[in-house]
Design a protein around this motif. Structure first.
Motif, PDB file in Angstrom:
ATOM      1  N   THR A  48      33.077 -77.120  43.257  1.00 12.84           N
ATOM      2  CA  THR A  48      32.715 -78.060  44.330  1.00 12.84           C
ATOM      3  C   THR A  48      33.331 -79.449  44.187  1.00 12.84           C
ATOM      4  N   GLU A  49      33.913 -79.746  43.046  1.00 13.06           N
ATOM      5  CA  GLU A  49      34.491 -81.077  42.830  1.00 13.06           C
ATOM      6  C   GLU A  49      35.952 -80.962  42.415  1.00 13.06           C
ATOM      7  N   MET A  50      36.697 -80.192  43.185  1.00 15.93           N
ATOM      8  CA  MET A  50      38.106 -79.952  42.865  1.00 15.93           C
ATOM      9  C   MET A  50      38.960 -81.154  43.228  1.00 15.93           C
ATOM     10  N   PRO A  51      40.077 -81.291  42.533  1.00 18.32           N
ATOM     11  CA  PRO A  51      41.034 -82.344  42.909  1.00 18.32           C
ATOM     12  C   PRO A  51      41.507 -82.128  44.348  1.00 18.32           C
ATOM     13  N   GLY A  52      41.893 -83.205  45.023  1.00 18.60           N
ATOM     14  CA  GLY A  52      42.317 -83.128  46.414  1.00 18.60           C
ATOM     15  C   GLY A  52      43.427 -82.128  46.667  1.00 18.60           C
ATOM     16  N   TRP A  53      44.421 -82.079  45.784  1.00 17.13           N
ATOM     17  CA  TRP A  53      45.541 -81.176  45.998  1.00 17.13           C
ATOM     18  C   TRP A  53      45.093 -79.713  45.905  1.00 17.13           C
ATOM     19  N   VAL A  54      44.062 -79.435  45.102  1.00 18.00           N
ATOM     20  CA  VAL A  54      43.536 -78.076  45.000  1.00 18.00           C
ATOM     21  C   VAL A  54      42.797 -77.723  46.290  1.00 18.00           C
ATOM     22  N   ARG A  61      45.227 -71.445  51.815  1.00 20.55           N
ATOM     23  CA  ARG A  61      44.926 -70.051  51.482  1.00 20.55           C
ATOM     24  C   ARG A  61      43.954 -69.457  52.496  1.00 20.55           C
ATOM     25  N   ASN A  62      42.872 -70.178  52.794  1.00 15.13           N
ATOM     26  CA  ASN A  62      41.863 -69.675  53.731  1.00 15.13           C
ATOM     27  C   ASN A  62      42.437 -69.469  55.132  1.00 15.13           C
ATOM     28  N   PHE A  63      43.356 -70.320  55.525  1.00 19.68           N
ATOM     29  CA  PHE A  63      44.010 -70.161  56.820  1.00 19.68           C
ATOM     30  C   PHE A  63      44.906 -68.923  56.823  1.00 19.68           C
ATOM     31  N   LEU A  64      45.727 -68.768  55.798  1.00 20.06           N
ATOM     32  CA  LEU A  64      46.706 -67.684  55.760  1.00 20.06           C
ATOM     33  C   LEU A  64      46.085 -66.302  55.579  1.00 20.06           C
ATOM     34  N   VAL A  65      45.032 -66.190  54.786  1.00 22.68           N
ATOM     35  CA  VAL A  65      44.477 -64.865  54.504  1.00 22.68           C
ATOM     36  C   VAL A  65      43.803 -64.236  55.713  1.00 22.68           C
ATOM     37  N   HIS A 151      47.612 -70.567  39.682  1.00 22.82           N
ATOM     38  CA  HIS A 151      46.329 -70.277  39.046  1.00 22.82           C
ATOM     39  C   HIS A 151      46.069 -71.147  37.817  1.00 22.82           C
ATOM     40  N   GLY A 152      46.983 -71.165  36.882  1.00 24.15           N
ATOM     41  CA  GLY A 152      46.793 -71.940  35.653  1.00 24.15           C
ATOM     42  C   GLY A 152      46.655 -73.426  35.920  1.00 24.15           C
ATOM     43  N   LEU A 153      47.459 -73.950  36.844  1.00 25.08           N
ATOM     44  CA  LEU A 153      47.367 -75.370  37.198  1.00 25.08           C
ATOM     45  C   LEU A 153      46.015 -75.701  37.806  1.00 25.08           C
ATOM     46  N   VAL A 154      45.546 -74.825  38.689  1.00 21.19           N
ATOM     47  CA  VAL A 154      44.259 -75.046  39.351  1.00 21.19           C
ATOM     48  C   VAL A 154      43.129 -75.001  38.327  1.00 21.19           C
ATOM     49  N   VAL A 155      43.141 -73.998  37.457  1.00 18.12           N
ATOM     50  CA  VAL A 155      42.073 -73.863  36.465  1.00 18.12           C
ATOM     51  C   VAL A 155      42.064 -75.066  35.528  1.00 18.12           C
ATOM     52  N   ARG A 156      43.196 -75.422  34.998  1.00 20.76           N
ATOM     53  CA  ARG A 156      43.269 -76.561  34.062  1.00 20.76           C
ATOM     54  C   ARG A 156      42.747 -77.841  34.708  1.00 20.76           C
ATOM     55  N   SER A 157      43.254 -78.136  35.892  1.00 18.01           N
ATOM     56  CA  SER A 157      42.897 -79.375  36.567  1.00 18.01           C
ATOM     57  C   SER A 157      41.422 -79.382  36.983  1.00 18.01           C
ATOM     58  N   SER A 158      40.943 -78.272  37.525  1.00 18.91           N
ATOM     59  CA  SER A 158      39.547 -78.201  37.978  1.00 18.91           C
ATOM     60  C   SER A 158      38.576 -78.277  36.808  1.00 18.91           C
ATOM     61  N   LEU A 159      38.918 -77.656  35.700  1.00 15.37           N
ATOM     62  CA  LEU A 159      38.039 -77.687  34.531  1.00 15.37           C
ATOM     63  C   LEU A 159      37.941 -79.103  33.956  1.00 15.37           C
ATOM     64  N   LYS A 160      39.068 -79.766  33.809  1.00  9.28           N
ATOM     65  CA  LYS A 160      39.034 -81.143  33.297  1.00  9.28           C
ATOM     66  C   LYS A 160      38.221 -82.047  34.225  1.00  9.28           C
ATOM     67  N   ARG A 161      38.419 -81.879  35.521  1.00  9.21           N
ATOM     68  CA  ARG A 161      37.689 -82.707  36.486  1.00  9.21           C
ATOM     69  C   ARG A 161      36.190 -82.433  36.420  1.00  9.21           C
ATOM     70  N   ALA A 162      35.799 -81.161  36.278  1.00 11.30           N
ATOM     71  CA  ALA A 162      34.377 -80.796  36.199  1.00 11.30           C
ATOM     72  C   ALA A 162      33.722 -81.440  34.980  1.00 11.30           C
ATOM     73  N   ILE A 163      34.401 -81.407  33.859  1.00 15.74           N
ATOM     74  CA  ILE A 163      33.839 -81.993  32.638  1.00 15.74           C
ATOM     75  C   ILE A 163      33.747 -83.516  32.766  1.00 15.74           C
ATOM     76  N   LYS A 164      34.790 -84.141  33.270  1.00 23.43           N
ATOM     77  CA  LYS A 164      34.763 -85.599  33.456  1.00 23.43           C
ATOM     78  C   LYS A 164      33.657 -86.010  34.415  1.00 23.43           C
ATOM     79  N   SER A 165      33.495 -85.268  35.481  1.00 25.48           N
ATOM     80  CA  SER A 165      32.459 -85.568  36.467  1.00 25.48           C
ATOM     81  C   SER A 165      31.069 -85.455  35.854  1.00 25.48           C
ATOM     82  N   ALA A 166      30.842 -84.419  35.087  1.00 22.08           N
ATOM     83  CA  ALA A 166      29.528 -84.221  34.449  1.00 22.08           C
ATOM     84  C   ALA A 166      29.259 -85.339  33.446  1.00 22.08           C
ATOM     85  N   ARG A 167      30.264 -85.714  32.689  1.00 23.11           N
ATOM     86  CA  ARG A 167      30.094 -86.803  31.709  1.00 23.11           C
ATOM     87  C   ARG A 167      29.790 -88.121  32.385  1.00 23.11           C
TER      88      ARG A 167
END
Length: 171
Positions: A48-54, A61-65, A151-167
């Motif tokens: 729910t708190e993904m970086p803007g580019w994600v 993706r939602n449009f194309l699928v 995939h890897g870029l999204v996971v890495r970036s989203s995980l770091k953001r989630a931890i920073k947000s929680a902290r």
């Protein structure tokens, strides 16, 4: 300081009962500070708190699928989604499969593939995100071939953001 590195899925992860998979990976955040965040809270923040580019990638993706009959995320209720993660159950094409005090496992099921994602709190300074993908047909292989470079870029970036947000909320 946080570093995200590709890792092996922990042997005692709840996800191992869903092996074998057509694709699997694990990313581990190693922090210089303690990480004392519940896996459910991290899973909620991860989605729910993904970086803007994600968010832009997911909207694309939602449009194309829609053109190939796959499920998107339009019309979702954020509160119902959070409730599903924290309390278990199903929400649209998402199902919470397994939980314990250290890990939360989510299944995103569609006709083309099944994606299992877990957030696992390791020791006091590490968190894992584990992904397993099982193809249900050729479209699943093609779909994942297209998104895999991101995939890897999204996971890495989203995980770091989630931890920073929680902290930041705890401080």
């Amino acid at each position: 300081m946080m570093k995200v590195k590709k890792s092996e899925t922990p042997a005692d992860s709840l996800t191992v009962k869903y092996f074998p998979a057509d694709y699997k990976d694990s990313f581990r955040v190693i922090s210089s500070e303690n990480i004392s965040i519940a896996p459910d809270d991290l899973m909620v923040r991860f989605w729910t708190e993904m970086p803007g580019w994600v968010n832009v990638l997911f909207k694309l993706r939602n449009f194309l699928v829609r053109f190939v009959g796959l499920k998107g995320a339009e019309g979702d209720s954020l509160e119902e989604f959070k409730h599903c993660i924290r309390n278990g159950g199903k929400y649209h094409f998402i199902e919470m499969l397994a939980k314990d005090e250290r890990e939360t496992v989510m299944l995103m099921k569609d006709k083309h593939l099944d994606a299992y994602i877990s957030v696992r709190v390791g020791d006091s300074k590490s968190v894992y995100v584990n992904t397993l993908v099982k193809y249900n047909n050729r479209l699943g292989k093609v779909y994942f071939f297209v998104i895999r470079p991101f995939h890897g870029l999204v996971v890495r970036s989203s995980l770091k953001r989630a931890i920073k947000s929680a902290r930041s909320e705890m401080n």
